[in-house]
Design an enzyme around this catalytic site. Structure first.
Site, PDB file in Angstrom:
ATOM      1  N   LYS A 122       0.806  -1.216   0.000  1.00 22.60           N
ATOM      2  CA  LYS A 122       0.000   0.000   0.000  1.00 22.60           C
ATOM      3  C   LYS A 122       0.842   1.271   0.000  1.00 22.60           C
ATOM      4  CE  LYS A 122      -4.143  -2.174   1.651  1.00 22.60           C
ATOM      5  NZ  LYS A 122      -3.656  -3.569   1.757  1.00 22.60           N
TER       6      LYS A 122
HETATM    7  C1  LIG Z   1      -4.335  -4.584   1.212  1.00 25.99           C
HETATM    8  C2  LIG Z   1      -3.566  -5.826   1.052  1.00 25.99           C
HETATM    9  C3  LIG Z   1      -3.995  -6.834   0.192  1.00 25.99           C
HETATM   10  C4  LIG Z   1      -5.284  -6.733  -0.603  1.00 25.99           C
HETATM   11  O1  LIG Z   1      -5.232  -5.724  -1.578  1.00 25.99           O
HETATM   12  P1  LIG Z   1      -6.598  -5.153  -2.185  1.00 25.99           P
HETATM   13  O2  LIG Z   1      -6.191  -4.017  -3.058  1.00 25.99           O
HETATM   14  O3  LIG Z   1      -7.423  -4.715  -1.019  1.00 25.99           O
HETATM   15  O4  LIG Z   1      -7.228  -6.268  -2.931  1.00 25.99           O
HETATM   16  C5  LIG Z   1      -3.211  -7.963   0.077  1.00 25.99           C
HETATM   17  N1  LIG Z   1      -2.088  -8.114   0.798  1.00 25.99           N
HETATM   18  C6  LIG Z   1      -1.650  -7.171   1.640  1.00 25.99           C
HETATM   19  C7  LIG Z   1      -0.411  -7.410   2.415  1.00 25.99           C
HETATM   20  C8  LIG Z   1      -2.358  -5.992   1.791  1.00 25.99           C
HETATM   21  O5  LIG Z   1      -1.924  -5.053   2.631  1.00 25.99           O
END
Ligand SMILES: *Cc1c(COP(=O)(O)O)cnc(C)c1O
Length: 505
Positions: A122
């Site tokens: 993120k």
């Molecule tokens: C947020 C996240 C996901 C999922 O991603 P999305 O965009 O919500 O589908 C998967 N793995 C990790 C480590 C995350 O932080």
């Protein structure tokens, strides 16, 4: 330049800057642009483009009202010094994957998305969003000049958003996370966050409860009026914000460019991406990349035990009324996958009425898409899921087979790759690695059969010693940091908490 509107109606047309500033549409829909894919990314010379150049091109195309200079400045600020890899999102080779499925002629790779300041994917978007937000402005007469970001997190968004927005000019940030449902490391990452404009609060409930409450807070007109009187407007840093989605499109191109440079694929070859999925933001960015001309063979949705998307993609019925499981991959423990709404919008050829109808039904419990629409969705998206034993086995197998350590979210992708046959035209299969294994040291060490001391930081040490890898300093140093936030509220108390936080801005 009016280019964005809600997935549920076309009446209000906004510029990209306005869409980013608002986050979510007043009718509850997500902002989309009908121009997606009208201008393509030029694939000529892709191999010679670095991350920064690709980011400027992709952002410039999808956010047309930002000037080239603004985009360039945002890209430099976001990625210039905060990522511990020159590639920003490096692609590494795997020797192979476990499982029965025919891998065709498509070797497996992992793209590491976690070299940013909080060790989760993120960061790629949340280092960018505040820079994009800073270049929007309140243009309406008497509009609020301060923004309060309100975010519900299943674990990783919260810290990445805090790191991006801490002390950002003109902004405050409030983060809610489900009490007891994030890892110890994730919790400390948030509760030790510094910054005069940050508020962090645990919520008694699960992530879906918290996310639904945040959506209600955004829809609460009276609250909005009270805040506006104090000069504050709410906005979102969740992946419903287009300003979060768009930066994620870049790394699909970056993966392709790296594979070209390494001679692993030839120009025009199709590539599959297997994406550990929760809110559907990451994988939706892959769909955007495909619309921008990237040769994508298939996008494979990997779920954990909360496999609502697997059921939807195989049957066409989305039913959120099901047990919620707390797993070792908390960021994928999601039953209402918000960004699916954007996918439905595009694959239903922009039928706002259909989307609005489905979302009304979802609020009631479930919906069903027409067979024709399901077929179109299945042509783009594959799917699979891993239960908790399979996640642990995948972590162990990947280590034994490849000498490569993965976290439980990435392990869902690794497992699913072994279960889903490669598309016949795929020349490479890339698993997106969404978090550093050291964010989840207990689950990872446990999967390898190592003895785990009760303390997560001691677990990190065990993992380092057994594997010869090193924990990112930003994680191992957390245990020395003072806890600055310890508030806990019920779901009903979240609105009040936001108001208090806004009063401090
Ligand atoms: C947020 C996240 C996901 C999922 O991603 P999305 O965009 O919500 O589908 C998967 N793995 C990790 C480590 C995350 O932080």
């Amino acid at each position: 330049m009016a280019t964005y509107h809600s997935t549920r109606s076309r009446t209000a047309q906004l510029s990209a800057k306005e869409a980013i500033r608002r986050g979510i549409a007043p009718d509850g829909g997500l902002y989309v642009s009908d121009e997606l894919g009208q201008s393509k990314i030029d694939l000529e010379g892709l191999a010679n483009k670095d991350y920064f150049e690709l980011a400027r091109e992709v952002l410039g195309t999808l956010l047309p009202d930002y000037s080239a200079d603004e985009i360039a400045a945002c890209v430099d600020e976001a990625y210039g010094s905060s990522f511990a890899s020159d590639e920003v999102t490096p692609v590494v080779d795997l020797k192979g994957v476990a499982g029965e499925a025919d891998q065709g002629n498509a070797p497996a790779y992992v793209m590491e998305l976690w070299h940013g300041p909080t060790s989760a994917f993120k960061d790629v978007a949340l280092q960018m969003l505040p820079r994009l937000m800073a270049r929007t402005s309140a243009n309406a007469e008497g509009a609020a000049d301060k923004i309060m970001i309100v975010t519900a997190t299943s674990g990783d968004t919260g810290k990445a958003a805090l790191a991006g927005f801490a002390d950002a000019p003109g902004c405050g940030i409030t983060v809610f996370y489900p009490e007891g449902k994030v890892s110890r490391v994730q919790e400390l990452q948030m509760s030790t966050q510094e910054g005069a404009n940050v508020s962090v609060c645990a919520v008694r409930g699960n992530f879906d409860d918290a996310q639904s409450a945040v959506k209600r807070i955004f829809a609460d007109r009276e609250l909005a009026d009270r805040l506006a009187a104090a000069g504050v407007q709410l906005s979102s840093a969740n992946s419903i914000n287009v300003g979060r989605l768009v930066p994620q499109v870049v790394y699909y191109f970056a993966a392709y460019a790296q594979l070209l440079r390494a001679g692993k694929i030839q120009p025009g070859d199709a590539v599959e991406f297997c994406v550990p999925t929760g809110n559907f933001g990451d994988i939706l960015a892959g769909y955007y990349a495909q619309r921008l001309d990237l040769p994508v063979a298939k996008l494979i949705v990997a779920s954990d035990k909360n496999n609502v998307l697997f059921d939807f993609l195989t049957t066409g019925t989305y039913d959120r009324q099901r047990p919620f499981y707390t797993t070792t991959s908390p960021s994928m423990d999601i039953l209402i996958s918000s960004n699916l709404e954007r996918m439905l919008y595009y694959l239903a050829d922009g039928d706002c009425e259909l989307v609005a109808g489905l979302m009304t039904q979802l609020a009631q419990g479930s919906y069903n898409v027409p067979a024709e629409l399901l077929a179109k969705i299945q042509a783009v998206f594959g799917c699979g899921w891993a239960d908790e034993d399979q996640v642990a086995a995948a972590i162990k197998d990947c280590w034994d087979r490849n000498g490569y350590l993965i976290d439980p979210h990435t392990a869902c992708g690794y497992h699913v790759l072994g279960q889903v046959p490669a598309a016949s035209d795929a020349k490479a299969r890339v698993v997106l690695s969404t978090a550093s294994p050291y964010k989840f040291p207990r689950a990872v060490a446990g999967s390898l059969g190592l003895f785990c001391p009760p303390d997560d930081f001691a677990c990190m040490k065990v993992l380092e010693k057994a594997t010869g890898t090193v924990a990112p300093a930003q994680l191992s140093e957390l245990q020395q940091k003072p806890v600055l936030h310890d508030a806990v509220v019920d779901i009903d108390g979240m609105g009040g908490f936001v108001e208090q936080a806004a009063a401090k801005l």
